[in-house]
Design a protein around this motif. Structure first.
Motif, PDB file in Angstrom:
ATOM      1  N   GLY A 123       0.800  -1.214   0.000  1.00  0.00           N
ATOM      2  CA  GLY A 123       0.000   0.000   0.000  1.00  0.00           C
ATOM      3  C   GLY A 123       0.838   1.271   0.000  1.00  0.00           C
ATOM      4  N   PRO A 124       1.788   1.430   0.937  1.00  0.00           N
ATOM      5  CA  PRO A 124       2.614   2.644   0.923  1.00  0.00           C
ATOM      6  C   PRO A 124       3.394   2.847  -0.359  1.00  0.00           C
ATOM      7  CG  PRO A 124       2.786   1.550   3.036  1.00  0.00           C
ATOM      8  CD  PRO A 124       2.005   0.630   2.159  1.00  0.00           C
ATOM      9  N   PHE A 125       3.904   1.767  -0.963  1.00  0.00           N
ATOM     10  CA  PHE A 125       4.687   1.913  -2.193  1.00  0.00           C
ATOM     11  C   PHE A 125       3.833   2.483  -3.326  1.00  0.00           C
ATOM     12  CE2 PHE A 125       6.036   0.199  -6.289  1.00  0.00           C
ATOM     13  CZ  PHE A 125       7.350   0.640  -6.350  1.00  0.00           C
ATOM     14  N   TRP A 126       2.663   1.918  -3.541  1.00  0.00           N
ATOM     15  CA  TRP A 126       1.831   2.369  -4.659  1.00  0.00           C
ATOM     16  C   TRP A 126       1.134   3.684  -4.364  1.00  0.00           C
ATOM     17  CZ3 TRP A 126       2.766   0.835  -9.213  1.00  0.00           C
ATOM     18  CH2 TRP A 126       3.255  -0.452  -9.458  1.00  0.00           C
ATOM     19  N   LEU A 131       0.840   9.213  -5.981  1.00  0.00           N
ATOM     20  CA  LEU A 131       0.882  10.628  -5.613  1.00  0.00           C
ATOM     21  C   LEU A 131       1.938  11.381  -6.420  1.00  0.00           C
ATOM     22  CD1 LEU A 131      -0.032  12.969  -3.848  1.00  0.00           C
ATOM     23  CD2 LEU A 131       1.551  12.173  -2.076  1.00  0.00           C
ATOM     24  N   ALA A 132       3.113  10.793  -6.604  1.00  0.00           N
ATOM     25  CA  ALA A 132       4.166  11.443  -7.389  1.00  0.00           C
ATOM     26  C   ALA A 132       3.734  11.620  -8.839  1.00  0.00           C
ATOM     27  CB  ALA A 132       5.448  10.629  -7.309  1.00  0.00           C
ATOM     28  N   PHE A 133       3.111  10.598  -9.419  1.00  0.00           N
ATOM     29  CA  PHE A 133       2.660  10.692 -10.816  1.00  0.00           C
ATOM     30  C   PHE A 133       1.557  11.735 -10.972  1.00  0.00           C
ATOM     31  CE2 PHE A 133      -0.186   9.221 -14.232  1.00  0.00           C
ATOM     32  CZ  PHE A 133       0.693   9.236 -15.299  1.00  0.00           C
ATOM     33  N   VAL A 134       0.593  11.728 -10.050  1.00  0.00           N
ATOM     34  CA  VAL A 134      -0.512  12.690 -10.140  1.00  0.00           C
ATOM     35  C   VAL A 134      -0.001  14.115  -9.957  1.00  0.00           C
ATOM     36  CG1 VAL A 134      -2.655  13.426  -9.037  1.00  0.00           C
ATOM     37  CG2 VAL A 134      -2.241  11.017  -9.462  1.00  0.00           C
ATOM     38  N   LEU A 135       0.965  14.309  -9.070  1.00  0.00           N
ATOM     39  CA  LEU A 135       1.544  15.640  -8.882  1.00  0.00           C
ATOM     40  C   LEU A 135       2.182  16.158 -10.165  1.00  0.00           C
ATOM     41  CD1 LEU A 135       3.259  15.721  -5.358  1.00  0.00           C
ATOM     42  CD2 LEU A 135       1.602  17.357  -6.264  1.00  0.00           C
ATOM     43  N   ILE A 167      11.226  11.788  -6.017  1.00  0.00           N
ATOM     44  CA  ILE A 167      12.263  11.876  -4.983  1.00  0.00           C
ATOM     45  C   ILE A 167      11.703  12.496  -3.704  1.00  0.00           C
ATOM     46  CG2 ILE A 167      14.452  12.971  -4.387  1.00  0.00           C
ATOM     47  CD1 ILE A 167      15.284  12.683  -7.296  1.00  0.00           C
ATOM     48  N   SER A 168      10.902  13.539  -3.847  1.00  0.00           N
ATOM     49  CA  SER A 168      10.365  14.219  -2.664  1.00  0.00           C
ATOM     50  C   SER A 168       9.432  13.321  -1.870  1.00  0.00           C
ATOM     51  CB  SER A 168       9.633  15.495  -3.087  1.00  0.00           C
ATOM     52  OG  SER A 168      10.487  16.356  -3.816  1.00  0.00           O
ATOM     53  N   ILE A 169       8.512  12.646  -2.553  1.00  0.00           N
ATOM     54  CA  ILE A 169       7.514  11.838  -1.849  1.00  0.00           C
ATOM     55  C   ILE A 169       8.161  10.621  -1.194  1.00  0.00           C
ATOM     56  CG2 ILE A 169       5.417  10.483  -2.117  1.00  0.00           C
ATOM     57  CD1 ILE A 169       5.033  13.506  -2.283  1.00  0.00           C
ATOM     58  N   GLY A 207       2.810   5.994   5.034  1.00  0.00           N
ATOM     59  CA  GLY A 207       2.423   5.716   3.654  1.00  0.00           C
ATOM     60  C   GLY A 207       0.927   5.847   3.423  1.00  0.00           C
ATOM     61  N   TYR A 208       0.128   5.261   4.322  1.00  0.00           N
ATOM     62  CA  TYR A 208      -1.326   5.352   4.157  1.00  0.00           C
ATOM     63  C   TYR A 208      -1.849   6.750   4.484  1.00  0.00           C
ATOM     64  CZ  TYR A 208      -1.950   0.376   3.326  1.00  0.00           C
ATOM     65  OH  TYR A 208      -1.927  -0.883   2.775  1.00  0.00           O
TER      66      TYR A 208
END
Length: 316
Positions: A123-126, A131-135, A167-169, A207-208
């Motif tokens: 869960g935390p990985f995805w 979140l990084a992709f959507v940002l 990298i940030s997330i 992560g969650y």
């Protein structure tokens, strides 16, 4: 004196009467089990004694197998089999944990009610990857929508935002839990009553807690600044509340000053993450992306303009 045959006959007669009274009785007539007087031994017992013995043997076999399994060598942390158990979750468990992070309640411990001593990294990985992709995508879409409203804006794809977001997330989702776990472990030596979470449980908590930022980033596409800040404040409040409610049972055993400072730092770092995403990925357009307005040069007033006629009207 009675003969041996008569004694034997009376013994068998007594055994027959005893068997008639107790049908579940069993007789043992082997020569090596005779009593010292040579009498026949009659064993009276329940018919289920054999089943009980089988159950005892089965339980002993299970205990031996369990002990043998525990004695097997555990895989090293550098192998894939070591991390395989952290990704062994189903969809219902992940959805339940996401729901628990979106609906924090006082007295409702996320670790106790949702993780149940089984933290996962799936869960935390995805969540961090999404979140990084959507940002990165919404940050580029903001410039595209701004160009449609104002044609003078020059847009070029900014692929570097994907790297910056990733990298940030991921650094935040791993380094901050690592620092928090290390601090709690250190405080455990000072306060013996404290029982900190494991490192994987701390990573799972953080992560969650980042899931609520995914719909917030999508809503930031609405080009209304005050509405963007409102969505950001709501998402930050839900996420920070989940962290505080989960960490409070651990830090409350410490002194009041340490608990207050620690929770304040946790909320402050969470707020800095949200504000950094807002100001970097949804910032106003830089000057080089806006086309400069056409400049009109004016001539000095003392210069007289000589009238010119079109060539077709000039005298021949």
């Amino acid at each position: 004196m009675a003969s041996a045959d008569e004694l034997t006959f009376h013994e068998f007669e007594e055994a027959t009467n005893l068997l008639a009274e107790t049908p579940d009785a069993a007789t043992t007539s082997r020569s090596d089990q005779l009593t010292p007087q040579g009498h026949v031994a009659v064993a009276v017992g329940s018919g289920g004694s054999y089943g009980a013995e089988d159950e005892v043997e089965e339980e002993s076999d299970k205990a031996a197998l369990l002990q043998e399994k525990q004695q097997q060598q555990q895989p090293g942390f550098w192998t894939f089999s070591y991390y395989q158990s952290f990704f062994d979750v189903d969809t219902s468990q992940v959805l339940d944990r996401i729901k628990g992070s979106l609906l924090p309640r006082p007295g409702h411990n996320f670790v106790r009610h949702h993780l149940r001593n089984r933290p996962d990294l799936y869960g935390p990985f995805w969540i961090c990857a999404t979140l990084a992709f959507v940002l990165a995508v919404t940050g580029n879409l903001t410039l595209v929508l701004a160009q449609r409203r104002d044609p003078s804006i020059h847009y070029s794809p900014q692929f570097h935002k994907v790297t910056v977001a990733g990298i940030s997330i991921y650094c935040y989702a791993w380094l901050v839990p690592l620092a928090l776990w290390g601090f709690l472990r250190w405080r455990k030596g000072v306060q013996e009553r404290m029982g900190p979470y494991t490192f994987l449980e701390t990573v799972c908590i953080y992560g969650y807690s980042l899931f609520v930022f995914i719909p917030m980033v999508v809503l930031w596409l609405i080009p209304v600044p005050w509405l963007q800040w409102l969505f950001g404040a709501l998402a930050l409040g839900l996420s920070a509340a989940g962290l505080v409610f989960t960490l409070w049972p651990v830090v409350r055993e410490d002194t009041r000053l340490v608990a207050t400072v620690l929770l304040s730092v946790v909320v402050l770092l969470h707020a800095l993450l949200a504000m950094g995403c807002k100001l970097y990925f949804f910032q106003s357009l830089p000057p080089e992306n806006v086309a400069p307005p056409p400049q009109i040069t004016s001539l000095p007033s003392n210069i007289a303009l000589s009238p010119t006629l079109p060539q077709s009207m000039a005298p021949s």
